[in-house]
Design a protein around this motif. Structure first.
Motif, PDB file in Angstrom:
ATOM      1  N   LYS A   2     -14.004  -3.449 -15.640  1.00  0.00           N
ATOM      2  CA  LYS A   2     -13.604  -2.319 -14.816  1.00  0.00           C
ATOM      3  C   LYS A   2     -12.477  -2.725 -13.874  1.00  0.00           C
ATOM      4  CE  LYS A   2     -17.951   0.275 -14.786  1.00  0.00           C
ATOM      5  NZ  LYS A   2     -18.942   0.978 -13.934  1.00  0.00           N
ATOM      6  N   THR A   3     -11.530  -1.821 -13.663  1.00  0.00           N
ATOM      7  CA  THR A   3     -10.458  -2.062 -12.707  1.00  0.00           C
ATOM      8  C   THR A   3     -10.943  -1.745 -11.300  1.00  0.00           C
ATOM      9  OG1 THR A   3      -9.616   0.191 -12.942  1.00  0.00           O
ATOM     10  CG2 THR A   3      -8.737  -1.479 -14.443  1.00  0.00           C
ATOM     11  N   LYS A   4     -10.173  -2.200 -10.336  1.00  0.00           N
ATOM     12  CA  LYS A   4     -10.504  -1.891  -8.951  1.00  0.00           C
ATOM     13  C   LYS A   4      -9.991  -0.493  -8.580  1.00  0.00           C
ATOM     14  CE  LYS A   4     -10.516  -6.610  -7.124  1.00  0.00           C
ATOM     15  NZ  LYS A   4      -9.900  -7.550  -6.152  1.00  0.00           N
ATOM     16  N   PRO A   5     -10.736   0.265  -7.779  1.00  0.00           N
ATOM     17  CA  PRO A   5     -10.223   1.557  -7.298  1.00  0.00           C
ATOM     18  C   PRO A   5      -8.973   1.341  -6.430  1.00  0.00           C
ATOM     19  CG  PRO A   5     -12.591   1.358  -6.931  1.00  0.00           C
ATOM     20  CD  PRO A   5     -12.108   0.000  -7.320  1.00  0.00           C
ATOM     21  N   ILE A   6      -8.057   2.289  -6.490  1.00  0.00           N
ATOM     22  CA  ILE A   6      -6.797   2.184  -5.739  1.00  0.00           C
ATOM     23  C   ILE A   6      -6.685   3.380  -4.789  1.00  0.00           C
ATOM     24  CG2 ILE A   6      -4.287   2.054  -5.889  1.00  0.00           C
ATOM     25  CD1 ILE A   6      -4.589   0.929  -8.680  1.00  0.00           C
ATOM     26  N   PRO A   7      -6.643   3.149  -3.481  1.00  0.00           N
ATOM     27  CA  PRO A   7      -6.458   4.266  -2.536  1.00  0.00           C
ATOM     28  C   PRO A   7      -4.991   4.687  -2.477  1.00  0.00           C
ATOM     29  CG  PRO A   7      -6.694   2.199  -1.342  1.00  0.00           C
ATOM     30  CD  PRO A   7      -6.855   1.863  -2.806  1.00  0.00           C
ATOM     31  N   ILE A   8      -4.762   5.985  -2.386  1.00  0.00           N
ATOM     32  CA  ILE A   8      -3.403   6.530  -2.302  1.00  0.00           C
ATOM     33  C   ILE A   8      -3.387   7.598  -1.219  1.00  0.00           C
ATOM     34  CG2 ILE A   8      -1.586   7.787  -3.516  1.00  0.00           C
ATOM     35  CD1 ILE A   8      -2.423   6.509  -6.072  1.00  0.00           C
ATOM     36  N   GLU A   9      -2.373   7.546  -0.364  1.00  0.00           N
ATOM     37  CA  GLU A   9      -2.203   8.526   0.712  1.00  0.00           C
ATOM     38  C   GLU A   9      -1.185   9.575   0.263  1.00  0.00           C
ATOM     39  OE1 GLU A   9      -2.788  10.415   4.313  1.00  0.00           O
ATOM     40  OE2 GLU A   9      -3.855   8.654   3.559  1.00  0.00           O
ATOM     41  N   ILE A  10      -1.593  10.844   0.241  1.00  0.00           N
ATOM     42  CA  ILE A  10      -0.709  11.945  -0.163  1.00  0.00           C
ATOM     43  C   ILE A  10      -0.323  12.732   1.086  1.00  0.00           C
ATOM     44  CG2 ILE A  10      -0.430  13.951  -1.635  1.00  0.00           C
ATOM     45  CD1 ILE A  10      -0.811  11.271  -3.108  1.00  0.00           C
ATOM     46  N   ARG A  11       0.988  12.736   1.381  1.00  0.00           N
ATOM     47  CA  ARG A  11       1.481  13.430   2.574  1.00  0.00           C
ATOM     48  C   ARG A  11       1.785  14.891   2.256  1.00  0.00           C
ATOM     49  NH1 ARG A  11       5.055   8.735   2.581  1.00  0.00           N
ATOM     50  NH2 ARG A  11       6.545  10.175   1.642  1.00  0.00           N
ATOM     51  N   PRO A  12       1.558  15.794   3.197  1.00  0.00           N
ATOM     52  CA  PRO A  12       1.993  17.190   3.002  1.00  0.00           C
ATOM     53  C   PRO A  12       3.507  17.286   3.187  1.00  0.00           C
ATOM     54  CG  PRO A  12       1.015  16.934   5.165  1.00  0.00           C
ATOM     55  CD  PRO A  12       0.844  15.602   4.467  1.00  0.00           C
ATOM     56  N   PHE A  13       4.066  18.443   2.875  1.00  0.00           N
ATOM     57  CA  PHE A  13       5.500  18.637   3.089  1.00  0.00           C
ATOM     58  C   PHE A  13       5.801  18.621   4.590  1.00  0.00           C
ATOM     59  CE2 PHE A  13       4.844  21.073  -0.954  1.00  0.00           C
ATOM     60  CZ  PHE A  13       5.494  20.175  -1.768  1.00  0.00           C
ATOM     61  N   PRO A  14       6.852  17.931   5.003  1.00  0.00           N
ATOM     62  CA  PRO A  14       7.171  17.909   6.444  1.00  0.00           C
ATOM     63  C   PRO A  14       7.538  19.305   6.943  1.00  0.00           C
ATOM     64  CG  PRO A  14       8.939  16.888   5.141  1.00  0.00           C
ATOM     65  CD  PRO A  14       7.795  17.128   4.208  1.00  0.00           C
TER      66      PRO A  14
END
Length: 602
Positions: free
Chosen positions: A281-293
């Motif tokens: 199994k791979t490690k989970p990867i956190p990703i930050e999704i920004r809203p439109f400025p």
């Protein structure tokens, strides 16, 4: 000569009639003393004289062990007029925990008699010697990089345990998996490329089974490499060891802002026909999704993210009154255009413009995402003369510069010519024909405000017919119930299959009340295996992962990987050494398995 041959054949096949049945059954376990986490071979041998075939013995439920493999062979020998049949059935049995255990007698029913073996004592002790065939299972070091997940370490959410102690040939760093993303911070709708890599330094007995992550919160699509292939295979040396690296890519489009997780990808491999499957199994990867400025955001921002070009055209550029025309707007570039809003249809003097037809397409052949949105507005000119279509404007957002970009088309000039002679007169005539029809539709008023029902003849009464026809449904239901009861008493296969789901669901309800993980998974395993055994009319001990996978693949079932993975998850969890937090998930999956099996013929 032919007569002598027929007589000889008749004597051979008649010999069992005159010979007395002589059946024996015995069972052995090798080794009978072993450390936990290793397997022993349980061999059952049945011999019979004076019979042509032998039934299979009845395997008891091994509560403290798990059957991970099965093989069988049969031999027929003849001495004079005596025929001897010998059948050997071998099981590979995993001993998960320490203790002293006993395999109950194995029985065989034949000719109204019951034959049985002696019980077998098994000792599972950490100080016991490792079986000779499994001595290469000693662990040697850890994974080379922190970016790789050790395939033989306890998998998160699997309830602990180790996959390493189930292998016999593959070394610790021979197989590795990794998931990479090209960015861990992105803007809404900005494409993210996720690359799964499988490293192997050994030859494999079979192709591995790969399960991609759910990609929850993303729109995901397979992304080919620059050469147009979905897989990329290369060679790469790591710490002095040469690896064959297989990579696949996915384009991920975040659909909402916030913190997202690229979940684990799973790859399972078997190093041999009777081997335990190794799960990586791979490690989970956190990703930050920004809203439109919000700073500088246009009011009519379309939602298109990326680098685009825009163009427009009218086809044909010259048309006649009442002829059809098309106004086409094309937006194209690197990015994801499906969420982008469609511009409002233009207002053009002397033209009727209708709602547009929108076509979205994605080209991934060059190794990147190139989206095209084509918006086609049907138009009908109603007046002749030169017309001007004003420029279209579309606001997009460029994540690289962090700015909103205005795209603008050039104005379009079109020329509308006069239509056929008499077209306007025909249109007026058509309208004059329609108008008088409205006067012909008049309201019909009844002569009474209330219409009374004076009844109907008796033979038209629904009540009479209901009384006359009532006995027929009752007789039909009674006949159906009697036939089903008769079938229950005479058809064992139908009886087991009919009650399989109800029995299994009741067992799952009872399993859900158990708090102790080991007892819970034992009950869950019993319910699932018992259900499949009833559906397929087989003894429960014969339900193995290999059998389930083979039958599902033979039937073309699309859910085969999910069912086999449930077996593996239950197997791992039953013998886990750490805390288990996914009992409710496995109980839910077992219930979904039963529901799926009830809807499909397998």
């Amino acid at each position: 000569m032919t007569r002598l041959f027929l007589i000889a054949v008749a004597l051979i096949w008649a010999a069992p009639v005159f010979a007395s049945d002589d059946i024996s059954i015995r069972a052995t376990a090798s080794p009978d003393r072993l450390p936990p986490g290793y397997s022993f071979r349980l061999e059952i041998t049945v011999e019979g004289k004076g019979i042509h075939s032998l039934p299979d013995p009845n395997m008891p439920r091994l509560k403290s062990f798990d059957i991970t493999g099965r093989s069988s062979s049969q031999q027929v020998s003849m001495s004079g007029l005596s025929i001897t049949v010998s059948k050997t059935i071998a099981y590979r049995v995993l001993a998960p925990k320490e203790g002293k255990f006993q395999i109950p007698p194995i029985t065989l029913a034949y000719g109204g008699k019951t034959y049985k073996t002696d019980p077998i004592d098994i000792t599972v002790d950490s100080s016991a010697p490792i079986p000779q065939s499994q001595k290469r299972r000693a662990r040697q070091g850890g994974p080379p990089f922190s970016g790789f997940l050790d395939p033989f370490a306890a998998a998160p959410g699997a309830g602990g345990g180790s996959f390493f102690d189930r292998r016999s040939r593959i070394e610790n760093n021979d197989l590795m998996v990794k998931m990479d993303v090209d960015k861990k911070t992105a803007t809404l709708y900005e494409p993210i490329i996720a690359t799964f890599s499988f490293y192997r330094a050994v030859q494999l007995w079979e192709n591995p089974n790969f399960t991609k992550p759910e990609f929850e919160g993303f729109w995901a699509e397979s992304l080919p490499f620059e050469d147009g292939k979905n897989e990329q295979i290369t060679r790469e040396p790591i710490d002095g060891k040469n690896y064959i690296v297989t990579k696949v890519r996915y384009a991920l489009i975040p659909l909402s802002p916030g913190k997202k997780i690229v979940d684990q990808a799973t790859l399972s491999i078997s190093e041999g026909p009777w081997s335990e499957r190794i799960r990586l199994k791979t490690k989970p990867i956190p990703i930050e999704i920004r809203p439109f400025p919000e700073d500088g955001k246009p009011i009519n921002f379309s939602g298109a993210v990326g680098k685009y070009t825009i163009s427009s055209e009218a086809s044909p550029a010259t048309a006649k009154v009442n002829d059809g025309m098309t106004l086409r707007l094309t937006i194209k570039g690197e990015g994801y255009l499906k969420p982008a809003a469609v511009p409002l249809k233009p207002s053009i003097d002397g033209m009727e413009v209708y709602d547009p037809k929108v076509t979205d397409s994605v080209d991934k052949s060059g190794g990147s995402i190139v989206s095209t949105k084509i918006i086609e507005y049907p138009m009908i000119p109603r007046e002749e003369g030169k017309k001007r279509i004003n420029p279209f404007t579309v606001w997009t957002y460029d994540p690289d510069s962090g700015k909103y970009i205005l795209l603008k088309t050039s104005p379009i000039e079109i020329n509308i010519l006069a239509g056929p002679t008499g077209a306007k007169a025909a249109d007026v005539a058509t309208r004059s024909l329609i108008a008088p029809l409205k006067a012909d539709i008049l309201y019909i008023k009844p002569d009474k405000d209330i219409l009374e029902d004076f009844g109907a003849p008796l033979h038209k009464s629904w009540f009479l017919w209901a009384i006359l026809l009532a006995p027929f449904p009752v007789l039909a239901i009674g006949w159906a119930v009697a036939e089903r009861r008769k079938r229950f008493l005479t058809d064992k296969v139908y009886f087991r299959s009919y009650h399989a789901a109800k029995t299994a669901k009741a067992m799952l309800v009872e399993a859900g009340k158990i708090k102790e993980p080991a007892e819970f998974y034992a009950a869950l395993d019993k319910a699932v295996r018992g259900y499949l055994a009833d559906k397929w009319n087989l003894p429960a001990p014969s339900i193995t992962k290999q059998l389930v996978k083979k039958r599902l693949e033979r039937s073309g079932a699309e859910n085969s990987n999910g069912i086999v993975e449930l077996f593996e998850a239950v197997e791992i969890a039953r013998y886990a050494r750490h805390e288990i937090n996914n009992m409710s998930l496995h109980l839910k999956k077992a219930g979904e398995l039963i529901e799926w099996m009830e809807k499909h013929t397998v």
